[in-house]
Design a protein around this motif. Structure first.
Motif, PDB file in Angstrom:
ATOM      1  N   ALA A 134      79.565  19.067  39.526  1.00 54.63           N
ATOM      2  CA  ALA A 134      77.986  18.478  39.553  1.00 54.63           C
ATOM      3  C   ALA A 134      78.282  16.780  39.713  1.00 54.63           C
ATOM      4  O   ALA A 134      78.743  16.257  39.037  1.00 54.63           O
ATOM      5  CB  ALA A 134      77.330  18.816  38.394  1.00 54.63           C
ATOM      6  N   VAL A 135      77.595  16.320  40.797  1.00 55.83           N
ATOM      7  CA  VAL A 135      77.282  15.003  41.022  1.00 55.83           C
ATOM      8  C   VAL A 135      76.188  14.398  40.760  1.00 55.83           C
ATOM      9  O   VAL A 135      76.029  13.503  39.950  1.00 55.83           O
ATOM     10  CB  VAL A 135      77.803  14.607  42.628  1.00 55.83           C
ATOM     11  CG1 VAL A 135      77.439  13.381  43.086  1.00 55.83           C
ATOM     12  CG2 VAL A 135      79.229  15.021  42.974  1.00 55.83           C
ATOM     13  N   ALA A 136      75.129  15.109  41.151  1.00 55.73           N
ATOM     14  CA  ALA A 136      73.777  14.608  40.850  1.00 55.73           C
ATOM     15  C   ALA A 136      72.767  15.869  41.073  1.00 55.73           C
ATOM     16  O   ALA A 136      72.974  16.823  41.648  1.00 55.73           O
ATOM     17  CB  ALA A 136      73.291  13.537  41.903  1.00 55.73           C
ATOM     18  N   ASP A 137      71.575  15.531  40.368  1.00 55.15           N
ATOM     19  CA  ASP A 137      70.469  16.571  40.354  1.00 55.15           C
ATOM     20  C   ASP A 137      69.489  15.542  41.003  1.00 55.15           C
ATOM     21  O   ASP A 137      68.979  14.397  40.493  1.00 55.15           O
ATOM     22  CB  ASP A 137      70.050  17.103  39.035  1.00 55.15           C
ATOM     23  CG  ASP A 137      70.963  17.890  38.671  1.00 55.15           C
ATOM     24  OD1 ASP A 137      71.437  18.772  39.340  1.00 55.15           O
ATOM     25  OD2 ASP A 137      71.325  17.945  37.395  1.00 55.15           O
ATOM     26  N   LEU A 138      68.954  16.012  42.169  1.00 50.81           N
ATOM     27  CA  LEU A 138      67.745  15.165  42.728  1.00 50.81           C
ATOM     28  C   LEU A 138      66.514  15.961  42.686  1.00 50.81           C
ATOM     29  O   LEU A 138      66.262  17.141  42.734  1.00 50.81           O
ATOM     30  CB  LEU A 138      67.964  15.112  44.137  1.00 50.81           C
ATOM     31  CG  LEU A 138      69.425  14.690  44.745  1.00 50.81           C
ATOM     32  CD1 LEU A 138      69.492  14.709  46.239  1.00 50.81           C
ATOM     33  CD2 LEU A 138      69.873  13.446  44.070  1.00 50.81           C
ATOM     34  N   ARG A 139      65.254  15.236  42.399  1.00 55.05           N
ATOM     35  CA  ARG A 139      63.825  15.707  42.536  1.00 55.05           C
ATOM     36  C   ARG A 139      63.010  15.034  43.528  1.00 55.05           C
ATOM     37  O   ARG A 139      63.078  13.814  43.649  1.00 55.05           O
ATOM     38  CB  ARG A 139      63.167  15.595  41.175  1.00 55.05           C
ATOM     39  CG  ARG A 139      62.071  16.227  41.271  1.00 55.05           C
ATOM     40  CD  ARG A 139      61.362  16.570  39.829  1.00 55.05           C
ATOM     41  NE  ARG A 139      61.879  17.862  39.383  1.00 55.05           N
ATOM     42  CZ  ARG A 139      61.330  18.458  38.618  1.00 55.05           C
ATOM     43  NH1 ARG A 139      60.566  18.157  37.494  1.00 55.05           N
ATOM     44  NH2 ARG A 139      61.680  19.787  38.243  1.00 55.05           N
ATOM     45  N   CYS A 140      62.308  15.592  44.338  1.00 55.66           N
ATOM     46  CA  CYS A 140      61.558  15.146  45.379  1.00 55.66           C
ATOM     47  C   CYS A 140      60.181  15.909  45.138  1.00 55.66           C
ATOM     48  O   CYS A 140      60.239  17.009  45.385  1.00 55.66           O
ATOM     49  CB  CYS A 140      61.995  15.213  46.743  1.00 55.66           C
ATOM     50  SG  CYS A 140      61.103  14.805  48.051  1.00 55.66           S
ATOM     51  N   VAL A 141      59.141  15.048  44.977  1.00 51.19           N
ATOM     52  CA  VAL A 141      57.942  15.698  45.004  1.00 51.19           C
ATOM     53  C   VAL A 141      57.165  15.212  46.316  1.00 51.19           C
ATOM     54  O   VAL A 141      56.762  13.781  46.660  1.00 51.19           O
ATOM     55  CB  VAL A 141      57.042  15.204  43.719  1.00 51.19           C
ATOM     56  CG1 VAL A 141      55.526  15.652  43.823  1.00 51.19           C
ATOM     57  CG2 VAL A 141      57.683  15.436  42.496  1.00 51.19           C
ATOM     58  N   THR A 142      56.666  15.988  46.899  1.00 47.67           N
ATOM     59  CA  THR A 142      55.871  15.987  48.093  1.00 47.67           C
ATOM     60  C   THR A 142      54.632  16.229  47.765  1.00 47.67           C
ATOM     61  O   THR A 142      54.007  17.300  47.364  1.00 47.67           O
ATOM     62  CB  THR A 142      56.231  16.952  49.338  1.00 47.67           C
ATOM     63  OG1 THR A 142      57.499  16.601  49.483  1.00 47.67           O
ATOM     64  CG2 THR A 142      55.425  16.949  50.519  1.00 47.67           C
ATOM     65  N   VAL A 143      53.414  15.350  48.200  1.00 50.19           N
ATOM     66  CA  VAL A 143      52.005  15.446  47.840  1.00 50.19           C
ATOM     67  C   VAL A 143      51.607  16.010  49.340  1.00 50.19           C
ATOM     68  O   VAL A 143      51.770  15.312  50.651  1.00 50.19           O
ATOM     69  CB  VAL A 143      51.423  14.219  47.466  1.00 50.19           C
ATOM     70  CG1 VAL A 143      49.846  14.376  47.383  1.00 50.19           C
ATOM     71  CG2 VAL A 143      52.067  13.722  46.329  1.00 50.19           C
ATOM     72  N   VAL A 144      50.491  16.858  49.221  1.00 49.59           N
ATOM     73  CA  VAL A 144      50.078  17.541  50.665  1.00 49.59           C
ATOM     74  C   VAL A 144      48.534  17.112  50.363  1.00 49.59           C
ATOM     75  O   VAL A 144      47.726  17.694  49.324  1.00 49.59           O
ATOM     76  CB  VAL A 144      50.411  18.883  50.646  1.00 49.59           C
ATOM     77  CG1 VAL A 144      49.456  19.531  51.947  1.00 49.59           C
ATOM     78  CG2 VAL A 144      52.125  19.171  50.870  1.00 49.59           C
ATOM     79  N   ARG A 145      47.824  16.258  51.154  1.00 52.23           N
ATOM     80  CA  ARG A 145      46.353  16.073  50.928  1.00 52.23           C
ATOM     81  C   ARG A 145      45.667  17.345  51.631  1.00 52.23           C
ATOM     82  O   ARG A 145      46.180  17.778  52.846  1.00 52.23           O
ATOM     83  CB  ARG A 145      46.159  14.952  51.762  1.00 52.23           C
ATOM     84  CG  ARG A 145      46.865  13.728  51.246  1.00 52.23           C
ATOM     85  CD  ARG A 145      46.518  12.349  52.115  1.00 52.23           C
ATOM     86  NE  ARG A 145      47.046  12.402  53.380  1.00 52.23           N
ATOM     87  CZ  ARG A 145      46.742  12.319  54.591  1.00 52.23           C
ATOM     88  NH1 ARG A 145      45.442  12.137  54.829  1.00 52.23           N
ATOM     89  NH2 ARG A 145      47.200  12.458  55.611  1.00 52.23           N
ATOM     90  N   ASN A 146      44.682  17.978  51.079  1.00 54.52           N
ATOM     91  CA  ASN A 146      43.882  18.976  51.532  1.00 54.52           C
ATOM     92  C   ASN A 146      42.499  18.526  51.553  1.00 54.52           C
ATOM     93  O   ASN A 146      41.819  18.886  50.295  1.00 54.52           O
ATOM     94  CB  ASN A 146      44.257  20.214  50.748  1.00 54.52           C
ATOM     95  CG  ASN A 146      43.625  21.486  51.199  1.00 54.52           C
ATOM     96  OD1 ASN A 146      42.876  21.500  52.263  1.00 54.52           O
ATOM     97  ND2 ASN A 146      43.906  22.513  50.350  1.00 54.52           N
TER      98      ASN A 146
END
Length: 152
Positions: A134-146
């Motif tokens: 394991a090198v890293a854990d990434l988290r990406c949060v995408t926001v969707v405007r509706n």
């Protein structure tokens, strides 16, 4: 509304070779003046086998996926409604030029706020090296405007 049945779904895994020249260019682009990130001799003198990967560079490598739009396509999200909400990195060990990194993204969560006017898609990605470490854990949060979300 985004279908929450996709929570837990794996997106296609992929591998990327970390290139020394690309690391040096990235360091220059972000204004990193520490020679550790651009000079092989300085990196080796500091105990690294090669140029180390700067912390946020994993985000750039994640964009090297064969289909960077896989998440949007799977969830049928119009890019015109997308905002980058958050990016987090949790590191386990350094990566260096010459490493072959494997990225394994998963849709970790989908939820709405403001009566559905904003939807959030959380993607977690495990990054491991050519040794399976394991090198890293990434988290990406995408926001969707509706805009219709609050009315639905």
């Amino acid at each position: 509304m985004i279908d929450t049945s996709h929570i837990g779904a794996a997106l296609p895994a992929f591998e990327v070779e970390v290139e020394r020249g690309r690391l040096a260019l990235f360091a220059k682009a972000i204004g990193q003046t520490d020679p550790l990130y651009s000079d092989l001799e300085a990196a080796r003198a500091a105990g690294h086998p090669d140029l180390p990967v700067p912390p946020t560079f994993l985000f750039c490598l994640e964009m090297d996926a064969p289909d960077p739009a896989a998440l949007r396509k799977r969830l049928d999200i119009d890019i015109a409604r997308v905002l980058h909400g958050e990016q987090r990195f949790r590191y386990h060990r350094p990566a260096h030029a010459g490493d072959r990194l494997r990225f394994e993204p998963v849709i970790a969560d989908i939820y709405a706020k403001k009566g559905g006017a904003l939807e959030f898609v959380v993607r977690d990605t495990r990054v491991s090296n050519q040794h399976g470490e394991a090198v890293a854990d990434l988290r990406c949060v995408t926001v969707v405007r509706n805009p219709q979300g609050a009315e639905s």
